[in-house]
Design an enzyme around this catalytic site. Sequence first.
Site, PDB file in Angstrom:
ATOM      1  CB  CYS A 170       2.329  30.627  41.176  1.00  0.00           C
ATOM      2  SG  CYS A 170       0.732  30.206  39.846  1.00  0.00           S
ATOM      3  CE  LYS A 179       4.616  24.877  36.063  1.00  0.00           C
ATOM      4  NZ  LYS A 179       4.992  25.800  35.691  1.00  0.00           N
ATOM      5  CG  ASP A 180       1.962  28.944  34.275  1.00  0.00           C
ATOM      6  OD1 ASP A 180       2.613  28.739  35.843  1.00  0.00           O
ATOM      7  OD2 ASP A 180       1.971  29.202  33.724  1.00  0.00           O
ATOM      8  CG  LEU A 228      10.414  31.845  45.885  1.00  0.00           C
ATOM      9  CD1 LEU A 228       9.642  33.169  47.136  1.00  0.00           C
ATOM     10  CD2 LEU A 228      11.389  32.323  46.098  1.00  0.00           C
ATOM     11  NE  ARG A 229       7.159  24.239  43.503  1.00  0.00           N
ATOM     12  CZ  ARG A 229       7.759  23.551  42.670  1.00  0.00           C
ATOM     13  NH1 ARG A 229       8.548  22.228  43.046  1.00  0.00           N
ATOM     14  NH2 ARG A 229       8.212  23.460  40.852  1.00  0.00           N
ATOM     15  NE  ARG A 230      11.165  23.232  39.726  1.00  0.00           N
ATOM     16  CZ  ARG A 230      10.355  24.286  37.973  1.00  0.00           C
ATOM     17  NH1 ARG A 230      10.525  25.497  38.027  1.00  0.00           N
ATOM     18  NH2 ARG A 230       9.439  22.595  37.866  1.00  0.00           N
ATOM     19  NE  ARG A 273      10.189  35.258  34.460  1.00  0.00           N
ATOM     20  CZ  ARG A 273       9.343  36.619  34.151  1.00  0.00           C
ATOM     21  NH1 ARG A 273      10.229  38.059  35.432  1.00  0.00           N
ATOM     22  NH2 ARG A 273       8.634  36.332  33.987  1.00  0.00           N
ATOM     23  NE  ARG A 306      12.360  29.389  32.249  1.00  0.00           N
ATOM     24  CZ  ARG A 306      11.684  29.076  33.786  1.00  0.00           C
ATOM     25  NH1 ARG A 306      12.133  28.668  34.452  1.00  0.00           N
ATOM     26  NH2 ARG A 306      10.919  30.216  33.676  1.00  0.00           N
TER      27      ARG A 306
END
Length: 313
Positions: A241, A82-83, A129-131, A148, A154
Amino acid sequence: MKKQLIIGTRSSPLALWQAEFTKTELSRHFPELDIKLKLVKTTGDVLLDSPLSKIGDMGLFTKDIEKHLIAKEIDLAVHSLKDVPTGTPEGLIITSFTEREDTRDVIISKGGVKLKELPANAKMATSSLRRMSQLLSLRPDLDIRDIRGNLNTRFQKFNAGEFDAMMLAYAGVYRLNFSDRISEILPHEVMLPAVGQGALGIETRVDDEQTREIVRILNHANTEYCCRAERALLRHLQGGCQIPIGAYGSFQNGTLRLLAYVGSVDGKVGLHDEITKTGLTSPEQAEEAGIALAEKLLAQGADAILSQIRKTR
């Protein structure tokens, strides 16, 4: 056959898990190989004070490793797929798509509260931003906070009480043994994942046929079909991404089903669509399906949504 392989990887706990997994699997098939890891600090690991959406996403977690690959200082790079930008640098190629872990996103919350049960104006942490787009389409009252750092960082921030909840990928949470912290696993009907989520992309030099032949043993055909369809869709939409695009492909018995989402950052505008293609016999046909779905979304106004987002970034 080569006697030694050097794997390039980031140094975060999850990246190291992924590299060690790759090393173990390759050693199982080629026990005579001496396999070593080379740790690389990437731009995305260094720039932690700004949201990803503000600093761009063109290879933040991959480009620095790719430089070592091009310079022949490593033989292969292991990335979270995904990266990986949909356009790889000249001379490099994703040779293997490893078998995918569960692609869904999860909620980690205080008291194990589910998404619908979170209190009004709850602080939800995500760097995606998708989430954000999909969350706000469901819960416009949420107070989205940027977060981040690697997965362990996290969890430290969450444990310190900075947020009411945070959203993460199931794959990383599971791989680093944080599954007992999951409050809810969100179905694809609620939250579409990032393109390639849950899979590893093993990148090599195009002209290094010996290494490519070795790492092909880790390629999972069904995962390749799905991920190449998703990545073709993203590439055709000229997304990245840090653009609110979600996608999920499933492939079985020659039939590909691809779901996609394009939305505004505030979640007020969102497009959902899907495509099903039967009789597929090559990954290239899966890519064609991804492009076809992208065209459907563009015809519905996806370009206007994405253009507005690009202007404000």
